[in-house]
Design a protein around this motif. Sequence first.
Motif, PDB file in Angstrom:
ATOM      1  N   MET A 255       0.827  -1.210   0.000  1.00 37.16           N
ATOM      2  CA  MET A 255       0.000   0.000   0.000  1.00 37.16           C
ATOM      3  C   MET A 255       0.863   1.262   0.000  1.00 37.16           C
ATOM      4  O   MET A 255       0.481   2.289  -0.559  1.00 37.16           O
ATOM      5  CB  MET A 255      -0.943  -0.029   1.202  1.00 37.16           C
ATOM      6  N   ASN A 256       2.047   1.174   0.634  1.00 29.66           N
ATOM      7  CA  ASN A 256       2.978   2.315   0.606  1.00 29.66           C
ATOM      8  C   ASN A 256       3.412   2.603  -0.830  1.00 29.66           C
ATOM      9  O   ASN A 256       3.465   3.758  -1.269  1.00 29.66           O
ATOM     10  CB  ASN A 256       4.195   2.004   1.466  1.00 29.66           C
ATOM     11  N   ILE A 257       3.721   1.568  -1.576  1.00 29.38           N
ATOM     12  CA  ILE A 257       4.134   1.739  -2.977  1.00 29.38           C
ATOM     13  C   ILE A 257       2.991   2.302  -3.812  1.00 29.38           C
ATOM     14  O   ILE A 257       3.187   3.176  -4.654  1.00 29.38           O
ATOM     15  CB  ILE A 257       4.638   0.390  -3.535  1.00 29.38           C
ATOM     16  N   SER A 258       1.783   1.810  -3.564  1.00 29.85           N
ATOM     17  CA  SER A 258       0.619   2.341  -4.275  1.00 29.85           C
ATOM     18  C   SER A 258       0.418   3.819  -3.961  1.00 29.85           C
ATOM     19  O   SER A 258       0.117   4.626  -4.850  1.00 29.85           O
ATOM     20  CB  SER A 258      -0.624   1.548  -3.892  1.00 29.85           C
ATOM     21  N   ALA A 259       0.615   4.194  -2.682  1.00 31.09           N
ATOM     22  CA  ALA A 259       0.471   5.608  -2.298  1.00 31.09           C
ATOM     23  C   ALA A 259       1.545   6.467  -2.943  1.00 31.09           C
ATOM     24  O   ALA A 259       1.280   7.590  -3.383  1.00 31.09           O
ATOM     25  CB  ALA A 259       0.527   5.730  -0.780  1.00 31.09           C
ATOM     26  N   ASP A 260       2.793   5.951  -2.994  1.00 30.89           N
ATOM     27  CA  ASP A 260       3.868   6.708  -3.640  1.00 30.89           C
ATOM     28  C   ASP A 260       3.528   7.001  -5.098  1.00 30.89           C
ATOM     29  O   ASP A 260       3.805   8.080  -5.620  1.00 30.89           O
ATOM     30  CB  ASP A 260       5.183   5.918  -3.579  1.00 30.89           C
ATOM     31  N   LYS A 261       2.914   6.009  -5.752  1.00 28.33           N
ATOM     32  CA  LYS A 261       2.526   6.199  -7.153  1.00 28.33           C
ATOM     33  C   LYS A 261       1.483   7.304  -7.283  1.00 28.33           C
ATOM     34  O   LYS A 261       1.575   8.176  -8.159  1.00 28.33           O
ATOM     35  CB  LYS A 261       1.987   4.891  -7.717  1.00 28.33           C
ATOM     36  N   LEU A 262       0.496   7.309  -6.390  1.00 28.99           N
ATOM     37  CA  LEU A 262      -0.527   8.362  -6.416  1.00 28.99           C
ATOM     38  C   LEU A 262       0.095   9.725  -6.156  1.00 28.99           C
ATOM     39  O   LEU A 262      -0.254  10.720  -6.788  1.00 28.99           O
ATOM     40  CB  LEU A 262      -1.614   8.059  -5.380  1.00 28.99           C
ATOM     41  N   TYR A 263       1.026   9.784  -5.209  1.00 28.96           N
ATOM     42  CA  TYR A 263       1.694  11.054  -4.887  1.00 28.96           C
ATOM     43  C   TYR A 263       2.482  11.575  -6.082  1.00 28.96           C
ATOM     44  O   TYR A 263       2.442  12.767  -6.401  1.00 28.96           O
ATOM     45  CB  TYR A 263       2.610  10.854  -3.684  1.00 28.96           C
ATOM     46  N   SER A 264       3.186  10.668  -6.766  1.00 28.12           N
ATOM     47  CA  SER A 264       3.975  11.092  -7.927  1.00 28.12           C
ATOM     48  C   SER A 264       3.091  11.589  -9.059  1.00 28.12           C
ATOM     49  O   SER A 264       3.523  12.384  -9.891  1.00 28.12           O
ATOM     50  CB  SER A 264       4.844   9.932  -8.429  1.00 28.12           C
ATOM     51  N   LEU A 265       1.835  11.153  -9.085  1.00 28.69           N
ATOM     52  CA  LEU A 265       0.895  11.588 -10.112  1.00 28.69           C
ATOM     53  C   LEU A 265       0.108  12.821  -9.685  1.00 28.69           C
ATOM     54  O   LEU A 265      -0.788  13.262 -10.395  1.00 28.69           O
ATOM     55  CB  LEU A 265      -0.075  10.457 -10.466  1.00 28.69           C
ATOM     56  N   GLY A 266       0.413  13.373  -8.522  1.00 25.27           N
ATOM     57  CA  GLY A 266      -0.231  14.605  -8.085  1.00 25.27           C
ATOM     58  C   GLY A 266      -1.509  14.416  -7.303  1.00 25.27           C
ATOM     59  O   GLY A 266      -2.155  15.395  -6.931  1.00 25.27           O
ATOM     60  N   ASP A 267      -1.894  13.169  -7.000  1.00 28.97           N
ATOM     61  CA  ASP A 267      -3.124  12.908  -6.248  1.00 28.97           C
ATOM     62  C   ASP A 267      -2.773  12.844  -4.762  1.00 28.97           C
ATOM     63  O   ASP A 267      -2.651  11.769  -4.171  1.00 28.97           O
ATOM     64  CB  ASP A 267      -3.764  11.609  -6.719  1.00 28.97           C
ATOM     65  N   THR A 268      -2.635  14.009  -4.118  1.00 27.44           N
ATOM     66  CA  THR A 268      -2.193  14.066  -2.731  1.00 27.44           C
ATOM     67  C   THR A 268      -3.197  13.408  -1.794  1.00 27.44           C
ATOM     68  O   THR A 268      -2.824  12.644  -0.890  1.00 27.44           O
ATOM     69  CB  THR A 268      -1.954  15.522  -2.316  1.00 27.44           C
ATOM     70  N   PHE A 269      -4.483  13.691  -1.987  1.00 32.55           N
ATOM     71  CA  PHE A 269      -5.484  13.141  -1.077  1.00 32.55           C
ATOM     72  C   PHE A 269      -5.622  11.632  -1.238  1.00 32.55           C
ATOM     73  O   PHE A 269      -5.795  10.906  -0.251  1.00 32.55           O
ATOM     74  CB  PHE A 269      -6.827  13.842  -1.291  1.00 32.55           C
ATOM     75  N   GLY A 270      -5.552  11.145  -2.465  1.00 30.76           N
ATOM     76  CA  GLY A 270      -5.561   9.698  -2.664  1.00 30.76           C
ATOM     77  C   GLY A 270      -4.348   9.039  -2.034  1.00 30.76           C
ATOM     78  O   GLY A 270      -4.444   7.955  -1.436  1.00 30.76           O
ATOM     79  N   ALA A 271      -3.185   9.694  -2.142  1.00 33.67           N
ATOM     80  CA  ALA A 271      -1.972   9.156  -1.522  1.00 33.67           C
ATOM     81  C   ALA A 271      -2.111   9.122  -0.003  1.00 33.67           C
ATOM     82  O   ALA A 271      -1.704   8.155   0.649  1.00 33.67           O
ATOM     83  CB  ALA A 271      -0.768   9.994  -1.931  1.00 33.67           C
ATOM     84  N   MET A 272      -2.683  10.179   0.586  1.00 29.26           N
ATOM     85  CA  MET A 272      -2.857  10.216   2.038  1.00 29.26           C
ATOM     86  C   MET A 272      -3.731   9.058   2.511  1.00 29.26           C
ATOM     87  O   MET A 272      -3.457   8.432   3.549  1.00 29.26           O
ATOM     88  CB  MET A 272      -3.456  11.558   2.450  1.00 29.26           C
ATOM     89  N   ARG A 273      -4.777   8.772   1.752  1.00 30.14           N
ATOM     90  CA  ARG A 273      -5.654   7.653   2.141  1.00 30.14           C
ATOM     91  C   ARG A 273      -4.874   6.347   2.134  1.00 30.14           C
ATOM     92  O   ARG A 273      -4.990   5.536   3.059  1.00 30.14           O
ATOM     93  CB  ARG A 273      -6.844   7.581   1.182  1.00 30.14           C
TER      94      ARG A 273
END
Length: 807
Positions: free
Chosen positions: A576-594
């Motif tokens: 899930m950490n890797i999935s969040a990093d991917k969201l963060y790199s794509l600019g989806d901060t709130f999705g990454a936080m979840r």
Amino acid sequence: MSAGTGHRAGLNRRDIIAFEQRLKERLAGLFSFQGHGIIFPKGNGELAATWINREKKILLPLPDASGGVLGVFTARGVSAAEIKPLMPIWPALARTLSENLLLYKRGLCDPTTGLFTRHHLLDVLERDLELMRESVPALPAGSGSDGGEGLFAAGGELPRLGSVGILVFRLAALRDVVREFGYSFADALMAALADALEGTRPEQALAARTGDSEFALYLPTASPRQCRSLAEAVNAAFAATAVEHPLKRERIGIAASAGYALYPQDMAGDLFALPFAEQARLLLRKARLAAALAGENQAPGLDRQSPVMGFGRILAEGGRVLEVLPLSRVVVGLGSSMHAREGARFSVWSVRYPVRGGEDRPAVALTPLYKGELVLLEVGENTSQAEITHLGDPAWTIEPGDRLALLPEDETGPVPITAGQERRDPITGLLRHGDFFARWAEEREAADGFALALVRLAPAEPAGEGDTAPNPDRLMAETAGMFREAFGRSLLGGRYSLNSLIFFHPGNNIAGLAERYKALLEEINNRLGAQAAAGIAPHPCLEFRKADAPENCRKALEYALLLPAPHVGVLDSLAMNISADKLYSLGDTFGAMREYRLALLADPQNGMAWNSLGICLAGLGRHAEAEENFRQALACNAEDPMALYNLGYVFQAAGRRVEAEAMYLACLERSPGHLFALIRLGQLAEAGKDPLKAEGFYERAAALPGGKGPTFRHFARLRKAEGRLDESRELLHDALVHDPQDALALHLLAGLYLDAGEDPDMAASLARQSVSLRPDLKPAWLELARALEAQGKPLRAREARLKAGEL
């Protein structure tokens, strides 16, 4: 000037700043000097050189095309004996230098339109992507790498965590203009359209001609809304532009379709590993693809949409059926270049239907009607094969030109399929894609716990020239047989795509299941010569629903591919950490936080997730919450330099300078080469009115590899405080050579121009670019207001002050 007659590109004052380094190198070959700068006096002056003996300084005016003064190059620390022979001939020499700069600029520009060329646009984009990467923390965000800047950039502002954008304007009708009116008239029309583009683009945007019938705009800061709004404004300007044919006395204009792509949102994770030159070209290609699809949306027979398409919307709404094949298969215009993947499901829509009684009505756009659904089986680069899983009306078949709409991941199909209706894949003997998910929807309800496993297969690379890879169909068939042998004939499995299988395992022994998968995948790799990977998603798992299991399988599979062979990944905190990093790199901060929070629910000792969540919160201005997360990260790993640096930042933002200094020093103990910890310490020393201490930290930072460029602005601020304005100006110019999109350097330079009583137009241009790049920078808005007042525009100055008051 005689150079390049017929070329539309000319020199302006902004070019003197852009080409300052080139000008400096040319003059350094004529005489030596210790420092240099550019000033822009009001009005037109003399072209004669001016020597200021007490300052050992020479002022060298540069002429424009009309004989006026374009700008003045200032050199200090000059020997009088060395410069004296050049002063009488300076006017002639200045014209030669200006002509050299003009020729250089024309080498970067298209002669017909005067816009920059595709090659120059890509060079600028490549440089900015590299600078952007330098100022963004390495991902995964909590990895502890000190190669990036950490949480925030060294000037006290957010790093360039936003997006850069490319807009492409496609003029498909230009071929018809050439055929009807000739090449010369088409060139005149392109020049008029280029003028319309120049008149519409923002201050900071770079306009280029990237093809015979194509323009592009590069935006150093962009969002989907900004790109769409700007594309529509440019399209409106194009629509209002027409050129009269000299013989036919007919005014001709053409419309454009526009597409845009954003970085990093529209780049998949594996593309970030490519060289920046490759990434720049891929980004332009994505924008071109979006523009082409926007143009196709205007084709006859389709429901007309806005001629603007974002690359990120292609998968959701830009797909089309291209060909109809036997056995309920179709070819669709979506591929891996548009981020399509096997197993994605789409509904099919069409406007190609007869309307009774509508013959006498005026033509109106028809409402698309539902035709059925399909699933992607084999994904190519630009096209994919799909299987039709449902027809809304068997008498109304799917045809080329039908539109596709992406369906949500958790839908399992329009109609339930009973056991008697199940269809088997002829190669593997497993259920087909839609049949498996319909059966799984029933089976999962009866199971208290289960695991869903997604297995991806690829033939191994041939060991030698004579070896051949195994047949993919045979590989899939034998793999399915090995799974049935290992888990029994009652195993519920399905063909997920042409290279993937999916299996349902009731029960809760996930650890045992993972060990069995490792042994089985190792046997598959050895016996069949394959490269196999599996992602296992257990249920129950945190707050996930049963229907979330397929998406969780994909997350686990991405994690598995990062692990050593045999590649078996179970959805856990790291996945899930890797999935969040991917969201963060794509600019989806709130999705990454979840996702980070879910990772922490799975493992509260995941220090990377604590640190990454803190970065997201600090980026949103929630510093107190960010502090708590960084403290949690340090509780997991007290030696993490990134967590120490980030905690120092939130202390600095809160005005707790002593605590911030302690954190930065602790960061340097763990990572002595941490460039931005040194810069932050310099800022703290400046705030504490200790310029000598600040100078020491900046010098240490500048001495590090890659440290010179980021420190120019900070040295400039020190020189300005000391009253050494010429040196401050020189350093700010150096900062802009390093990063032309440095908003704070632009703002400071605009202030220096205004304080010196120079051309307010130039100061306003710099300030306007600064606020475009950083609309949250209050001092830049105030500087813009000052420049507008100096230009005699009090109403616009008042608007800028009101904007500053809102911040």
